[in-house]
Design an enzyme around this catalytic site. Structure first.
Site, PDB file in Angstrom:
ATOM      1  NE  ARG A 263      14.490 -12.507 -13.111  1.00  0.00           N
ATOM      2  CZ  ARG A 263      15.020 -12.984 -11.996  1.00  0.00           C
ATOM      3  NH1 ARG A 263      14.290 -13.030 -10.891  1.00  0.00           N
ATOM      4  NH2 ARG A 263      16.258 -13.430 -11.973  1.00  0.00           N
ATOM      5  NE  ARG A 278       7.029  -9.554  -7.044  1.00  0.00           N
ATOM      6  CZ  ARG A 278       7.434 -10.782  -6.701  1.00  0.00           C
ATOM      7  NH1 ARG A 278       7.865 -11.603  -7.640  1.00  0.00           N
ATOM      8  NH2 ARG A 278       7.401 -11.190  -5.448  1.00  0.00           N
ATOM      9  CD  GLU A 350      15.125 -13.649  -3.444  1.00  0.00           C
ATOM     10  OE1 GLU A 350      16.259 -13.648  -3.957  1.00  0.00           O
ATOM     11  OE2 GLU A 350      14.114 -13.254  -4.038  1.00  0.00           O
ATOM     12  CB  SER A 353      17.847 -17.711  -4.894  1.00  0.00           C
ATOM     13  OG  SER A 353      16.632 -17.263  -4.360  1.00  0.00           O
ATOM     14  NE  ARG A 391      13.911  -8.217  -5.122  1.00  0.00           N
ATOM     15  CZ  ARG A 391      13.110  -9.248  -4.854  1.00  0.00           C
ATOM     16  NH1 ARG A 391      13.360 -10.011  -3.810  1.00  0.00           N
ATOM     17  NH2 ARG A 391      12.078  -9.521  -5.618  1.00  0.00           N
TER      18      ARG A 391
END
Length: 430
Positions: A263, A278, A350, A353, A391
């Site tokens: 990403r 991130r 987070e 999801s 994470r």
């Protein structure tokens, strides 16, 4: 993608629901494009029918020795008219498709109003955040002190937002992936897949990453091939069944894969630049389900429990929230976020999801099954993180840290690692 007719029939209701997620739908533009498309189709059908009649008349007149020049001129004009309308139709269809591809999914009415995580509704908390008799370190300091994380050398290789794991850290990364895959395949019934990490523009469009999020993707242009590095295994897994009709007896289909994810994080510079939160490249185990639309809500709850199971195996404190309509992803109609506790930040962040896309992705990818009457119908698709490795490792280091800098590891990982504790010097202790 949406059915234009369905949106038009919904009228103000579609406008209202899309406005909840910050999208302004101009029904007049949609109606005009759909009307022009329908008129063009009708005109072409009429001209083709007339052309067929003229062709029959030409043959009959020619057999009788009559003059067919006027008839042939009429046939030529019909052909020119058809081609002219077809060209216009191509432009209209392109405009209509572009518009439809830009319209996000309709949010579920159960989602709360709002456009950020501040408006999310908390569903439950699981486990108590750990308390410490000392100032807890963040995962970067813990990882670098033990030597299992090396951000400086990763930056030397590729620039910022990359990480190198080494020794027990690399083993821990691999163990987490294997644990999650084993949970999903052995306990939850998913079928593991190994998929390409490079996919086509059509594939990216099918799951909704394109055209809207092209700036967030890493793209390659090699040998005239327009390929993209996957941002998540959701993309190839869902598209495995593109343009297929799945027998109803084969549903639900449950798939999982462990892949690197790429990403660009466009627009996020300055946020979470430290550590594993991130990154441009990270490992993640993904879970995907293709189901009957009527079962989508129940399947979403199942998937949520499957993602939660991973955190429970690691004795990590977390909470579950339902995202607000305006904060829900482009393709999703309802999303649960699982947020894990980070002691160094004194907050939940987070980590997964889990989303129900309804028939939105299925329409874009043309994935169908058959109804009881045998007619094709769209399926529903769902996906979730189960879980991202970086994470998870960060949360594991932070929540389980000891004052001496060591990190005891959950029993669920010992089988895969062969050791029970990371010592402060990065060595593995039996």
């Amino acid at each position: 993608m949406h059915d234009a007719r369905a949106l038009i029939e919904m009228g103000p209701e579609a406008v209202r629901r899309l406005a909840r997620r910050g999208y302004s739908l101009d029904l007049s533009i949609l109606m005009d494009l759909q009307s022009r498309r329908n008129r063009g189709i009708h005109s072409i059908d009429e001209l083709r029918a007339e052309s067929k009649r003229v062709a029959s008349e030409v043959q009959a007149t020619a057999r009788q020795g009559g003059d067919i020049s006027a008839l042939k001129e009429t046939a030529r004009k019909h052909k020119d008219q058809i081609r002219e309308i077809e060209v216009d139709q191509e432009h209209v269809q392109e405009e209509l498709t572009t518009l439809l591809l830009s319209i996000p999914n309709l949010p579920d009415d159960r989602t709360p109003d709002g456009d950020s995580d501040e408006f999310a509704t908390e569903i439950r908390r699981v486990g108590a955040p750990p308390t410490f008799a000392f100032a807890p370190k963040d995962h970067v300091d813990l990882g670098e002190a033990t030597g299992i994380l090396d951000f400086a050398r990763a930056t030397k290789l590729s620039g910022p937002r990359f990480a190198v794991t080494r020794g027990a850290g690399a083993a821990l990364e691999r163990a987490l992936s294997t644990l999650f895959l084993d949970l999903h395949t052995r306990r939850h019934g998913y079928v593991e897949h190994s998929v390409p990490y490079l996919v086509s523009r059509k594939t990216m469009t099918g799951t909704g990453q394109l055209p809207k999020f092209e700036a967030d993707l890493f793209k390659t242009d090699v040998a005239d091939r327009d390929l993209f590095l996957i941002p998540t295994a959701e993309v190839p897994l869902t598209n495995l069944y593109a343009d297929e009709i799945i027998p109803a007896a084969d549903l639900p289909i449950a798939m999982t894969a462990s892949t690197p994810c790429f990403r660009s994080e466009a627009g996020s510079y300055g946020r979470d630049t430290r550590g594993l939160i991130r990154q441009h490249q990270f490992m993640k185990v993904e879970i995907v389900r293709i189901v009957e639309p009527e079962q989508a809500d129940a399947e979403l709850e199942n998937m949520l429990s499957h993602a939660e199971a991973c955190l429970k195996e690691l004795d990590l404190a977390y909470r579950v929230v339902m995202l607000a309509a305006g904060d829900t992803g482009f393709s999703a109609q309802l999303t649960y976020d699982i947020e894990v506790w980070f002691p160094s930040q004194n907050t939940y962040r987070e980590i997964s999801s889990v989303s129900n896309f309804g028939t939105f992705q299925a329409r874009r990818t043309n994935i169908r099954t058959r109804a009881a009457d045998g007619k094709p119908k769209l399926v529903a698709t769902l996906n979730g993180s189960g879980l991202p490795i970086g994470r998870t490792m960060a949360a594991l280091l932070e929540q389980h840290q000891q004052e001496d800098g060591s990190i005891p590891l959950p029993q669920s990982l010992v089988t895969y690692l062969g050791f029970r504790r990371l010592a402060a010097d990065g060595s593995a202790e039996e």
